[in-house]
Write a protein that holds these residues in place. Structure first.
Motif, PDB file in Angstrom:
ATOM      1  N   GLY A 187     -31.059 111.628   3.400  1.00 21.33           N
ATOM      2  CA  GLY A 187     -29.967 111.066   4.184  1.00 21.33           C
ATOM      3  C   GLY A 187     -30.173 111.289   5.673  1.00 21.33           C
ATOM      4  N   LEU A 188     -30.674 112.469   6.026  1.00 18.53           N
ATOM      5  CA  LEU A 188     -30.929 112.781   7.429  1.00 18.53           C
ATOM      6  C   LEU A 188     -31.993 111.853   8.005  1.00 18.53           C
ATOM      7  CD1 LEU A 188     -30.542 114.601   9.912  1.00 18.53           C
ATOM      8  CD2 LEU A 188     -32.280 116.125   8.953  1.00 18.53           C
ATOM      9  N   PHE A 189     -33.019 111.575   7.223  1.00 16.89           N
ATOM     10  CA  PHE A 189     -34.094 110.687   7.677  1.00 16.89           C
ATOM     11  C   PHE A 189     -33.548 109.287   7.966  1.00 16.89           C
ATOM     12  CE2 PHE A 189     -37.498 107.605   6.626  1.00 16.89           C
ATOM     13  CZ  PHE A 189     -38.416 107.956   7.607  1.00 16.89           C
ATOM     14  N   VAL A 190     -32.736 108.766   7.043  1.00 19.48           N
ATOM     15  CA  VAL A 190     -32.138 107.439   7.231  1.00 19.48           C
ATOM     16  C   VAL A 190     -31.203 107.447   8.445  1.00 19.48           C
ATOM     17  CG1 VAL A 190     -30.615 105.699   6.208  1.00 19.48           C
ATOM     18  CG2 VAL A 190     -32.323 106.855   4.786  1.00 19.48           C
ATOM     19  N   LEU A 191     -30.420 108.523   8.576  1.00 13.77           N
ATOM     20  CA  LEU A 191     -29.491 108.626   9.705  1.00 13.77           C
ATOM     21  C   LEU A 191     -30.235 108.596  11.041  1.00 13.77           C
ATOM     22  CD1 LEU A 191     -26.427 110.964   9.999  1.00 13.77           C
ATOM     23  CD2 LEU A 191     -28.098 110.906  11.835  1.00 13.77           C
ATOM     24  N   LEU A 192     -31.319 109.356  11.140  1.00 13.20           N
ATOM     25  CA  LEU A 192     -32.062 109.416  12.398  1.00 13.20           C
ATOM     26  C   LEU A 192     -32.707 108.070  12.735  1.00 13.20           C
ATOM     27  CD1 LEU A 192     -33.740 112.924  12.062  1.00 13.20           C
ATOM     28  CD2 LEU A 192     -31.835 112.292  13.548  1.00 13.20           C
ATOM     29  N   LEU A 193     -33.190 107.368  11.716  1.00 10.98           N
ATOM     30  CA  LEU A 193     -33.761 106.040  11.945  1.00 10.98           C
ATOM     31  C   LEU A 193     -32.696 105.070  12.445  1.00 10.98           C
ATOM     32  CD1 LEU A 193     -36.208 105.412   8.944  1.00 10.98           C
ATOM     33  CD2 LEU A 193     -36.792 105.824  11.341  1.00 10.98           C
ATOM     34  N   LEU A 194     -31.546 105.081  11.783  1.00  8.05           N
ATOM     35  CA  LEU A 194     -30.460 104.176  12.167  1.00  8.05           C
ATOM     36  C   LEU A 194     -29.914 104.524  13.545  1.00  8.05           C
ATOM     37  CD1 LEU A 194     -28.713 101.806  11.323  1.00  8.05           C
ATOM     38  CD2 LEU A 194     -27.207 103.398  10.121  1.00  8.05           C
ATOM     39  N   ARG A 195     -29.916 105.814  13.877  1.00  7.32           N
ATOM     40  CA  ARG A 195     -29.401 106.254  15.173  1.00  7.32           C
ATOM     41  C   ARG A 195     -30.268 105.724  16.315  1.00  7.32           C
ATOM     42  NH1 ARG A 195     -25.180 106.668  17.911  1.00  7.32           N
ATOM     43  NH2 ARG A 195     -25.057 108.349  19.435  1.00  7.32           N
ATOM     44  N   LEU A 196     -31.556 105.479  16.051  1.00  3.91           N
ATOM     45  CA  LEU A 196     -32.436 104.908  17.068  1.00  3.91           C
ATOM     46  C   LEU A 196     -31.958 103.522  17.500  1.00  3.91           C
ATOM     47  CD1 LEU A 196     -35.949 105.887  15.650  1.00  3.91           C
ATOM     48  CD2 LEU A 196     -34.751 106.920  17.588  1.00  3.91           C
TER      49      LEU A 196
END
Length: 281
Positions: free
Chosen positions: A38-47
Motif C-alpha cells: 500500500g505504501l508503494f502505491v501511495l508513494l507512486l500516486l503521490r508523485l
C-alpha cells in the motif's frame, strides 16, 4: 509517541504456542505485504497528486484507509464503530491504548495524525508517518505561531487532524487526564471561528479468556513482542470506535474548558463500554 504511563502491575507474559508461531509467520507476511504494498502505491500516486493538488490529497488517503481496514482482516481482529463522522473542518481527539489505534482510527475516517517531531526520526515508523501525511510538531512555545499556521493550512485543505491528548498510551482500562497544550492552537484567531472538535472513544474487546488489557501497549513494552502476541492469537477480540457529537471551538471560553469537555465525554463512553466488556467475560 511517549510511552511514559506505567501500570502498577507488570505486563502479562507472552506465551506463543506452535500454532501461534505459524499464525505469526502467515499473518506477519500478509500484513507486511499489505502495509508496504500500500505504501508503494501511495508513494507512486503521490508523485502525480502533489504537483496537481499540493497540500490537498484527494486520492492517497483512500489507500491508507484501505490498508488499515484490511489490516484488521489479516489480523483477524473484529472492527466496528458507532456514531456519525464529523463533516465540518476540524480535529478528532481520542484516548490512546495501543499502536493498533492508528489502524483503527484510519480505517473508519480519513485523518492525519499530529505527532511529536521525534517520531519522524524513528526507523520505519517515521518513514510511514511522513508518507501518510502526519503533522509533526515541537512542544516548544516559540513554535506556537508556526504550528498554528501549519494547522490552518492543513484544516483549510479539508484535512481532519487527529490528536491523542493523553500524551501517552495506556493499558486500555482507563482514560488519563487530557493535556491542554495542543488545544491552545484551536483558539487562535485564524482557527476558532470555523473549527470543530470531535471526541472519539477507542475500546478494545479482548480475545475470550484473555485479560481485558490484552491489546494495551504501555510503559517500557517493546513493539516486537507485542506484535508477536497480537499475531499469534487464533480467535481474536475486537476494537470498537465510538464517535461522539462534534463541538464548535468558539462555544468554549478557553483550551482548558474544551479539553475538560472532551475528556469527560470520552471518559464517560469508555467507562460504559468497559463495564459492558467486563460483564461479558
Amino acid at each position: 509517541m511517549s510511552v511514559s504511563w506505567q501500570s502498577s502491575s507488570d505486563p502479562d507474559p507472552v506465551h506463543v504456542t506452535g500454532l501461534g508461531w505459524g499464525l505469526v509467520f502467515v499473518r506477519g507476511i500478509a500484513l507486511a505485504a499489505l502495509v508496504f504494498g500500500g505504501l508503494f502505491v501511495l508513494l507512486l500516486l503521490r508523485l502525480i497528486e502533489r504537483p496537481l493538488f499540493g497540500q490537498k490529497r484527494p486520492a492517497t488517503p483512500y489507500i491508507t484507509q484501505f490498508v488499515c481496514r484490511n489490516a484488521f482482516r489479516v489480523l483477524g481482529i473484529g472492527f466496528y464503530s458507532t456514531g456519525t463522522l464529523m463533516r465540518e473542518r476540524g480535529a478528532v481527539v481520542a484516548n490512546h491504548s495501543s499502536w493498533l489505534d492508528i489502524f483503527a482510527l484510519n480505517a473508519r475516517k480519513r485523518i492525519y495524525f499530529v505527532s511529536k517531531a521525534e517520531v519522524a526520526k524513528w526507523p520505519g515508523i517515521g518513514w510511514l508517518a511522513r508518507a501518510t501525511g502526519t503533522v509533526f510538531i515541537e512542544r516548544n512555545p516559540k513554535k506556537a505561531v508556526e504550528q498554528t499556521n501549519l494547522f490552518e493550512q492543513r484544516l483549510k485543505a479539508d484535512h481532519k487532524l487527529l490528536f491523542f491528548p493523553e500524551g501517552t498510551s495506556t493499558d486500555g482500562l482507563r482514560v488519563l487526564p487530557f493535556k491542554t497544550t495542543l488545544f491552545a492552537a484551536f483558539f487562535s484567531e485564524k482557527l476558532r471561528d470555523f473549527m470543530f472538535v470531535q471526541p472519539v472513544t477507542v475500546i478494545y474487546h479482548p480475545p475470550r479468556g484473555e485479560p481485558a488489557r490484552f491489546y494495551g501497549w504501555w510503559g517500557d513494552m517493546d513493539f516486537g513482542p507485542h506484535l508477536i502476541k497480537t499475531l499469534s492469537i487464533l480467535r481474536q477480540g475486537a476494537v470498537e470506535l465510538i464517535y461522539l457529537p462534534p463541538v464548535r471551538v468558539s462555544d468554549f471560553n478557553n483550551r482548558k474548558s474544551l479539553a475538560a469537555y472532551c475528556e469527560a465525554k470520552v471518559h464517560e463512553s469508555h467507562a460504559k463500554a468497559l463495564k459492558r466488556n467486563l460483564s461479558n467475560e
